[in-house]
Design a protein around this motif. Sequence first.
Motif, PDB file in Angstrom:
ATOM      1  N   SER A   1      77.171  11.138  37.053  1.00 25.50           N
ATOM      2  CA  SER A   1      77.603  12.328  36.681  1.00 25.50           C
ATOM      3  C   SER A   1      76.372  13.106  35.799  1.00 25.50           C
ATOM      4  O   SER A   1      75.795  12.375  34.899  1.00 25.50           O
ATOM      5  CB  SER A   1      78.663  12.510  36.021  1.00 25.50           C
ATOM      6  N   THR A   2      75.816  14.139  36.477  1.00 24.63           N
ATOM      7  CA  THR A   2      74.761  14.770  35.521  1.00 24.63           C
ATOM      8  C   THR A   2      74.972  15.974  34.653  1.00 24.63           C
ATOM      9  O   THR A   2      74.287  16.510  34.006  1.00 24.63           O
ATOM     10  CB  THR A   2      73.752  15.526  36.544  1.00 24.63           C
ATOM     11  N   MET A   3      76.395  15.989  34.486  1.00 25.38           N
ATOM     12  CA  MET A   3      76.984  16.919  33.627  1.00 25.38           C
ATOM     13  C   MET A   3      76.628  16.692  32.094  1.00 25.38           C
ATOM     14  O   MET A   3      76.521  15.825  31.719  1.00 25.38           O
ATOM     15  CB  MET A   3      78.516  16.845  33.432  1.00 25.38           C
ATOM     16  N   GLY A   4      75.741  17.782  31.620  1.00 31.13           N
ATOM     17  CA  GLY A   4      75.566  17.829  30.253  1.00 31.13           C
ATOM     18  C   GLY A   4      73.954  17.458  30.029  1.00 31.13           C
ATOM     19  O   GLY A   4      73.387  17.121  28.966  1.00 31.13           O
ATOM     20  N   VAL A   5      73.411  16.990  31.029  1.00 31.87           N
ATOM     21  CA  VAL A   5      71.921  16.325  30.952  1.00 31.87           C
ATOM     22  C   VAL A   5      70.972  17.504  31.433  1.00 31.87           C
ATOM     23  O   VAL A   5      71.363  18.462  31.940  1.00 31.87           O
ATOM     24  CB  VAL A   5      71.545  14.985  31.649  1.00 31.87           C
ATOM     25  N   SER A   6      69.638  17.258  30.975  1.00 31.17           N
ATOM     26  CA  SER A   6      68.627  18.136  31.509  1.00 31.17           C
ATOM     27  C   SER A   6      68.378  18.267  32.714  1.00 31.17           C
ATOM     28  O   SER A   6      68.674  16.930  33.469  1.00 31.17           O
ATOM     29  CB  SER A   6      67.297  17.922  30.654  1.00 31.17           C
ATOM     30  N   SER A   7      67.772  19.262  33.489  1.00 31.84           N
ATOM     31  CA  SER A   7      67.357  18.960  34.825  1.00 31.84           C
ATOM     32  C   SER A   7      66.625  18.175  35.111  1.00 31.84           C
ATOM     33  O   SER A   7      66.364  17.262  36.183  1.00 31.84           O
ATOM     34  CB  SER A   7      66.820  20.549  35.248  1.00 31.84           C
TER      35      SER A   7
ATOM     36  N   LYS B   1      66.335  14.931  33.595  1.00 34.00           N
ATOM     37  CA  LYS B   1      66.978  13.849  33.405  1.00 34.00           C
ATOM     38  C   LYS B   1      67.833  13.813  34.701  1.00 34.00           C
ATOM     39  O   LYS B   1      67.897  12.698  35.527  1.00 34.00           O
ATOM     40  CB  LYS B   1      67.987  13.726  32.146  1.00 34.00           C
TER      41      LYS B   1
END
Length: 267
Positions: free
Chosen positions: A4-10, A12
Amino acid sequence: LAYSTMGVSSEKAEEMAKRKIRNPAITLVGMTTPETLFANISNNNVSDGFFGRFIVSISDAPRAVHDDKDWIEVPKRIKEWSEKIDARFGNLSSEASDTSPDFIDLSFDNRSLEMLREFDQERVDIANSLDAFGLSSLAGRSKEMAMRMAMIVTLAKDPDANIIDSDSTSWSIQYVRYSLKSTITVMKRNISNSEHQSEKKEILQALRNLKTDGITFAEMVKTAPFDKYSRKPLTELLLTLKEGDLAAMKEIKSGGRGAKRHVWYAI
């Protein structure tokens, strides 16, 4: 492998998308109460093969007051075993996911192979018997589970072992067999994902409430909840419970020279 990449920078998120795990070997361990687990398991979870990938151990230990234990150091033999395992297989670092592992093959002795073939036939027979309940996938991986467990048991006894011995294989087959049969028994009792399953559960619970006294078919047609079913559907429900080893019929005397009665009861 997706994260899950929710809430991380592009940046990251892009880095995470490039991560790879080669030859993943995932072990999942969970704990819950039987009521919670089986209330949320349906036939779909079984038929798609997911639930059959787990060895379910159902505890029958009674509730008890917990003892306060003194703190102890990890035993020396456990530390030595861990060190030997690390020395043989390599002390894997956090970056090991990017590296293909070097496999070490362990072989089964001849007696183990014979036992596994016999257990595999047992697995097939159990799966065939579960087709009528939609539970055949529960037994699908039983042999594989026993093989993996036998390897673990062998290495637990001897971290330098190259042969999986028959004692380890026998113990593992017995463990998997017991767990499988316990799971099947509970699943037969608890799964209810259709009207027919709900009706079976209702009749079975009514029989259990009668304990060993049981009830005749003639009495059923005048007694709730049996009386809401016509004769043919009620007979089919009883026979289905009998085929599932959940109910049976026995012959009892009414007392003195009275006529014999045939009563249904829950097993």
